[in-house]
Design a protein around this motif. Structure first.
Motif, short mmCIF file in Angstrom:
data_model
loop_
_atom_site.label_atom_id
_atom_site.label_comp_id
_atom_site.label_asym_id
_atom_site.label_seq_id
_atom_site.Cartn_x
_atom_site.Cartn_y
_atom_site.Cartn_z
N CYS A 66 0.66 4.08 -2.79
CA CYS A 66 0.36 5.47 -2.40
C CYS A 66 1.43 6.42 -2.94
O CYS A 66 1.11 7.53 -3.37
CB CYS A 66 0.21 5.60 -0.89
N ASN A 87 -10.81 -4.14 -6.15
CA ASN A 87 -10.78 -4.30 -4.70
C ASN A 87 -9.47 -4.87 -4.17
O ASN A 87 -9.46 -5.57 -3.17
CB ASN A 87 -11.95 -5.19 -4.25
N GLN A 105 -15.33 2.74 -7.53
CA GLN A 105 -15.00 1.43 -6.97
C GLN A 105 -15.74 0.35 -7.73
O GLN A 105 -16.97 0.36 -7.79
CB GLN A 105 -15.39 1.40 -5.48
N GLN A 165 0.83 -1.20 0.00
CA GLN A 165 0.00 0.00 0.00
C GLN A 165 0.87 1.26 0.00
O GLN A 165 0.53 2.24 -0.65
CB GLN A 165 -0.94 0.00 1.20
N ARG A 215 -6.10 -5.06 -2.10
CA ARG A 215 -5.81 -4.51 -0.76
C ARG A 215 -5.03 -3.21 -0.82
O ARG A 215 -5.21 -2.35 0.03
CB ARG A 215 -5.00 -5.52 0.04
N LYS A 265 -7.44 6.05 -0.84
CA LYS A 265 -8.65 6.86 -1.04
C LYS A 265 -8.53 8.21 -0.36
O LYS A 265 -9.00 9.23 -0.88
CB LYS A 265 -9.88 6.10 -0.57
N GLU A 266 -7.91 8.25 0.81
CA GLU A 266 -7.69 9.53 1.51
C GLU A 266 -6.83 10.47 0.68
O GLU A 266 -7.10 11.66 0.59
CB GLU A 266 -7.02 9.28 2.87
N HIS A 306 -5.44 -0.82 -2.70
CA HIS A 306 -6.33 0.29 -3.03
C HIS A 306 -7.19 0.67 -1.82
O HIS A 306 -8.31 1.13 -1.98
CB HIS A 306 -7.26 -0.07 -4.19
N GLY A 307 -6.67 0.51 -0.64
CA GLY A 307 -7.42 0.70 0.60
C GLY A 307 -7.67 2.15 0.98
O GLY A 307 -7.55 3.08 0.18
N ASP A 308 -8.01 2.32 2.25
CA ASP A 308 -8.42 3.62 2.78
C ASP A 308 -7.34 4.70 2.63
O ASP A 308 -7.65 5.85 2.35
CB ASP A 308 -8.82 3.49 4.25
N LYS A 309 -6.10 4.31 2.83
CA LYS A 309 -5.01 5.29 2.74
C LYS A 309 -4.95 5.90 1.33
O LYS A 309 -4.79 7.10 1.17
CB LYS A 309 -3.69 4.61 3.09
#
Length: 182
Positions: free
Chosen positions: A63, A92, A113, A59, A94, A101-102, A96-99
């Protein structure tokens, strides 16, 4: 009887992270090289051998790719001075998680998504298919040749191809919404 011996340790894995646009084609890409498994033996008494697993794209790496992508201004086709916000399509995975998206939302861009297990709805899958065909048609034995072959294969993906991939995937959305076979 024919016998062949092969190494038990795999070679390096070259992973491509890529962003495409329906109007600009390939926007940004990065090659991440993963080392093969290695055994490390400690010299202390009684210690056991430990194997390390190769790490793919994490991730944090993704990022970093996103941050460098979002620094690139994407200009409107008709109004050359107007910068267009990105709309990033994600599956989906892993990474491409919350971090991630933030980072995207914090920079004024948006995400789309995709539903799980829907590669036919992801335009990058079609681009990768074309790129892999071009990649495998070139000889590549060394790491430098692999990277050069990836770069050459990326050049085969045109903006017209990318527009087609986006139009094709968007044409499948109504079938998915209606739960029809594709």
């Amino acid at each position: 009887k024919a016998t062949i011996q092969t190494s038990g340790i795999r070679g390096k894995n070259h992973t491509l992270i890529c962003a495409i646009s329906p109007t600009h084609g390939v926007l940004h890409w990065q090659i991440h090289v993963t080392e093969p498994e290695e055994e490390f033996v400690s010299k202390r008494k009684g210690s056991k051998k430990k194997k390390t697993k190769p790490r793919g794209v994490t991730q944090e790496i993704f990022c970093g790719f996103l941050l460098s992508l979002l620094e690139l201004p994407l200009f409107h086709a008709k109004q050359k001075h107007k910068i267009v916000p990105y709309k990033l399509v994600f599956d989906n995975a892993r990474i491409h998680g919350d971090k991630a998206k933030e980072i995207i939302f914090g920079s004024g861009h948006e995400t789309v998504q995709l539903s799980p297990y829907s590669p036919s709805l992801n335009p990058i899958e079609y681009a990768f298919s074309k790129m892999k065909f071009a990649f495998h048609s070139q000889p590549h034995d060394t790491d430098a040749e692999v990277d050069a072959a990836i770069q050459q294969a990326l050049k085969t993906i045109t903006p017209a191809d990318c527009l087609h991939y986006f139009q094709h995937t968007q044409s499948l959305y109504p079938k998915c919404s209606a739960l029809e076979d594709m």
